[in-house]
Design an enzyme around this catalytic site. Structure first.
Site, PDB file in Angstrom:
ATOM      1  N   HIS A 195      48.420 -10.324 -25.502  1.00 16.90           N
ATOM      2  CA  HIS A 195      48.372  -8.862 -25.560  1.00 16.90           C
ATOM      3  C   HIS A 195      49.582  -8.250 -26.239  1.00 16.90           C
ATOM      4  O   HIS A 195      49.511  -7.157 -26.789  1.00 16.90           O
ATOM      5  CB  HIS A 195      48.099  -8.286 -24.171  1.00 16.90           C
ATOM      6  CG  HIS A 195      46.669  -8.481 -23.817  1.00 16.90           C
ATOM      7  ND1 HIS A 195      46.230  -9.583 -23.131  1.00 16.90           N
ATOM      8  CD2 HIS A 195      45.562  -7.786 -24.166  1.00 16.90           C
ATOM      9  CE1 HIS A 195      44.920  -9.529 -23.036  1.00 16.90           C
ATOM     10  NE2 HIS A 195      44.489  -8.453 -23.651  1.00 16.90           N
ATOM     11  N   GLU A 439      32.425 -12.026 -23.515  1.00 13.98           N
ATOM     12  CA  GLU A 439      33.699 -12.720 -23.749  1.00 13.98           C
ATOM     13  C   GLU A 439      33.836 -13.974 -22.898  1.00 13.98           C
ATOM     14  O   GLU A 439      34.879 -14.609 -22.887  1.00 13.98           O
ATOM     15  CB  GLU A 439      34.896 -11.780 -23.578  1.00 13.98           C
ATOM     16  CG  GLU A 439      34.924 -10.997 -22.302  1.00 13.98           C
ATOM     17  CD  GLU A 439      36.120 -10.060 -22.221  1.00 13.98           C
ATOM     18  OE1 GLU A 439      36.958 -10.039 -23.126  1.00 13.98           O
ATOM     19  OE2 GLU A 439      36.196  -9.347 -21.219  1.00 13.98           O
ATOM     20  N   ASP A 463      38.801 -13.652 -25.908  1.00 15.01           N
ATOM     21  CA  ASP A 463      38.511 -14.448 -24.715  1.00 15.01           C
ATOM     22  C   ASP A 463      37.368 -15.421 -24.955  1.00 15.01           C
ATOM     23  O   ASP A 463      37.385 -16.536 -24.441  1.00 15.01           O
ATOM     24  CB  ASP A 463      38.181 -13.525 -23.541  1.00 15.01           C
ATOM     25  CG  ASP A 463      39.454 -12.953 -22.935  1.00 15.01           C
ATOM     26  OD1 ASP A 463      40.390 -13.740 -22.722  1.00 15.01           O
ATOM     27  OD2 ASP A 463      39.520 -11.742 -22.708  1.00 15.01           O
ATOM     28  N   CYS A 510      35.041  -6.676 -30.861  1.00 15.92           N
ATOM     29  CA  CYS A 510      36.302  -5.937 -30.714  1.00 15.92           C
ATOM     30  C   CYS A 510      37.519  -6.839 -30.526  1.00 15.92           C
ATOM     31  O   CYS A 510      38.616  -6.348 -30.267  1.00 15.92           O
ATOM     32  CB  CYS A 510      36.206  -4.927 -29.587  1.00 15.92           C
ATOM     33  SG  CYS A 510      35.928  -5.692 -27.994  1.00 15.92           S
TER      34      CYS A 510
HETATM   35  C1  PEP Z   1      38.746  -9.841 -26.248  1.00 16.26           C
HETATM   36  O1  PEP Z   1      38.823 -10.654 -25.318  1.00 16.26           O
HETATM   37  O2  PEP Z   1      38.398 -10.145 -27.402  1.00 16.26           O
HETATM   38  C2  PEP Z   1      39.089  -8.433 -26.019  1.00 16.26           C
HETATM   39  C3  PEP Z   1      38.904  -7.521 -26.941  1.00 16.26           C
HETATM   40  O3  PEP Z   1      39.676  -8.118 -24.841  1.00 16.26           O
HETATM   41  P1  PEP Z   1      41.220  -8.398 -24.522  1.00 16.26           P
HETATM   42  O4  PEP Z   1      41.864  -8.867 -25.782  1.00 16.26           O
HETATM   43  O5  PEP Z   1      41.802  -7.119 -24.019  1.00 16.26           O
HETATM   44  O6  PEP Z   1      41.140  -9.455 -23.466  1.00 16.26           O
HETATM   45 MG    MG Z   2      39.065  -9.913 -23.322  1.00 20.81          MG
END
Ligand code: PEP
Ligand code: MG
Length: 587
Positions: A195, A439, A463, A510
């Protein structure tokens, strides 16, 4: 003394070139001061030195707190207030005084020993919250020590923009940084989908991870770095020739991005007329104007957990309602996809998630946590969303879904909240557009069963890849196994898209895969409708989509699905990009 010049290969996680001096944050490796025993008559001058360092530290912390408050206008600035409280702690002060007066230690050693003693107590308790307080304690201790040694911490930190180095940067540390003073990041741990890297990209800051600890420990504030977020190179104290070459590259990049911005009014359509919507992943404190500037198709992912990062102050219904409403009003008719709290994994909030887990990424994360342990918090968020939804085109999505029951249970909670709100006469959305994130491999495999329950899918590739490949997304040591082009991933996306097609559902992607132009031919050929990414990547992605032909991408995917490994697929894609958009190859 400067660290000798060197050049290492790290892992690139956020594009761009940063050149500047170093600033270390987080736990600073610090040499233990010598346990110097002084003559008794030295106690008074040592005490005076200690108190003057305390005073100086207090002034610096108050200044930082004010600066942050002006900038953020909310609770993130609280971090320095907490540090001030530690600094004023009488128990801590008298322990240091005792060390100086009774044991005749130098002020440096007395401060060091006291901080060590207090943090050992916090660290000894099996509680994440207290462990974090130990980090705060060390941070304050280090500032006092710097002031004792005459190093002006405030000046170092804020006299010029710098490259942040750290062993590990937590998302909340990243969020708390003063942006105009940060040029880029170089850390030991992390990956493109950790993140912190995601935040770096949304802040448009170049970043690399996987920098050896031995090098990071050697660097001082006098060292200059070049962070090449394209290739992953990290250059320490470059010679003049190298620095000039990089300055040139930096200027060329700026020119390239400037030329892309001029194309913002062009539709993201392939040469055979297919429009791939490009939406924005927006952070809690980003302004919607950024979405407008890049002509994005609304917001494809708003990660709400970042407004829950301060364990001392969780946002109540009203505060959340105002945040969501502001976003929806700013977006007008454009869709805004808000994801419910996804705490867990590497996004820890000690007030929400109190017990530590052996495998947090496989633990009580996202929707699991909301339904099992935080139903009230979840209901409050859903109430705020249902109320805010009347102000625009709201879509709500659930993270980390791995069972159809999680969706059904959430729908029951929503129905009950709608009834309550109606009874109270509070305006709210009657038909909430609800989606799930795909995910987890299980969600992709049971997409057929999930589809009739929801209005859309959003594929979280960060994920999905981590769980499918069994590779911790934030562990640089296994980063070589984290392969978005692996045929297994493509099969899961294809299954998701086919299920969605049957039920006429919209599919967005996303995760980080959506922002990297090298994966666009695959996602386009797999048949998704939307790519959602940090606003900084939208112009380059628009140019990429406009360089491709959808039919050719579909043919490419047919071949890719027959491949046996990620490298073969990558080579197929590379060949296509070389033909259609060679300028994108390095990006
Ligand atoms: C993902 O897992 O691709 C996602 C967009 O969620 P995060 O990166 O916040 O886990
Ligand atoms: Mg995710």
């Amino acid at each position: 003394m400067l660290t000798p010049s060197c050049n290492i290969q790290a892992i690139p996680v956020a594009p761009g070139i940063a050149i500047g001096r170093v600033m270390r944050i987080g736990e600073t490796p610090r040499e233990q001061p010598e346990p110097v025993v002084l003559a008794p008559e030295m106690a008074e001058p040592e005490l005076a030195r200690f108190h003057s360092a305390l005073e100086k530290t207090g002034t610096q912390l108050a200044g930082l707190s004010d600066k942050l408050k002006q900038k953020l206008q909310d609770d993130e600035a609280g971090i320095f207030d907490a540090h001030i409280l530690i600094l004023e702690d009488q128990l801590l002060i008298s322990e240091v005084e005792k060390g100086i007066k009774q044991d005749h230690f130098s002020a440096e050693y007395a401060v060091f020993a006291t901080i060590e003693k207090f943090s050992a107590v916090f660290n000894g308790v099996n509680d994440e919250y207290l462990k974090e307080r130990a980090l705060d304690l060390r941070d304050v201790g280090n500032r006092i020590l710097d002031n004792l040694s005459g190093v002006d911490v405030a000046k170092i930190a804020y006299n010029e923009p710098r490259i942040i180095i750290a062993s590990n940067l937590t998302p909340s540390e990243t969020v708390g940084l003063e942006r105009e003073f940060v040029l880029g990041f170089a850390t030991e741990t992390g990956s493109a989908t950790s993140h912190t890297a995601i935040l770096a990209r949304s802040l448009k800051l170049p970043a690399v991870v996987g920098v050896p600890k031995e090098l990071l420990d050697k660097l001082t504030i006098a060292d200059k770095l070049i962070v090449d977020g394209f290739s992953g190179k990290l250059i320490v104290n470059p010679d003049r020739h190298t620095e000039e070459a990089y300055l040139l590259k930096q200027r060329e990049e700026q020119k390239f991005y400037f030329s892309l911005n001029e194309e913002n009014n062009l539709p993201p359509e392939t040469s055979d007329g297919f429009r791939l919507q490009l939406a924005a992943n927006l952070d809690a404190d980003q302004d919607y104007n950024e979405v407008k500037q890049t002509a994005a198709y609304g917001v494809g992912l708003f990660r709400t957990e970042f407004i829950f990062m301060d364990p001392n102050q969780l946002p109540d219904e009203e505060r959340q309602y105002n945040i969501y409403k502001k976003l929806l009003v700013a977006a007008g008719n454009a869709p805004v996809t808000i994801r419910t709290i996804d705490v867990g994994g590497d996004k820890l909030n000690t007030a929400i998630l109190r017990s530590t887990e052996q495998n947090p990424f496989l633990g009580l994360r996202g929707i699991r946590l909301c339904l099992r342990e935080q139903r009230e918090l979840f209901a409050t968020q859903l109430r705020a969303l249902l109320r805010a939804g009347v102000h625009g085109d709201l879509r709500v999505m659930l993270p980390m879904v791995s069972s159809i029951f999680e969706v059904k249970e959430t729908k029951e909670i929503i129905a009950k909240l709608q009834q309550d709100l109606a009874k109270e006469g509070v305006p709210c959305v009657e038909k909430l557009k609800l989606g799930v994130m795909i995910e987890t491999p299980v969600a992709a495999i049971i997409a057929q069963q999930l589809a009739p329950e929801v209005d859309f899918f959003s594929i979280g590739t960060n994920d999905l890849i981590q769980y499918t490949m069994a590779v911790d997304r934030s562990n640089e040591r296994v980063a070589y196994l984290y392969r978005p082009t692996h045929p297994a991933i493509l099969h899961l996306i294809r299954n998701t898209v086919e299920a969605a097609r049957e039920y006429n559902l919209y599919v967005s992607v996303c995760g980080q895969m959506a922002e990297s132009v090298m994966y666009t031919p695959l996602l386009l050929g797999l048949g998704v409708h939307e790519l959602s990414m940090p606003t900084a990547s939208i112009p380059v992605q628009r140019r990429m989509v406009r360089s491709l032909e959808r039919l050719a991408c579909e043919e490419l995917v047919q071949k890719a699905l027959q491949c046996s490994n990620a490298t073969e697929v990558q080579e197929l894609v590379r060949a296509m990009v070389e033909k259609c958009a060679p300028e994108m190859l390095e990006r």
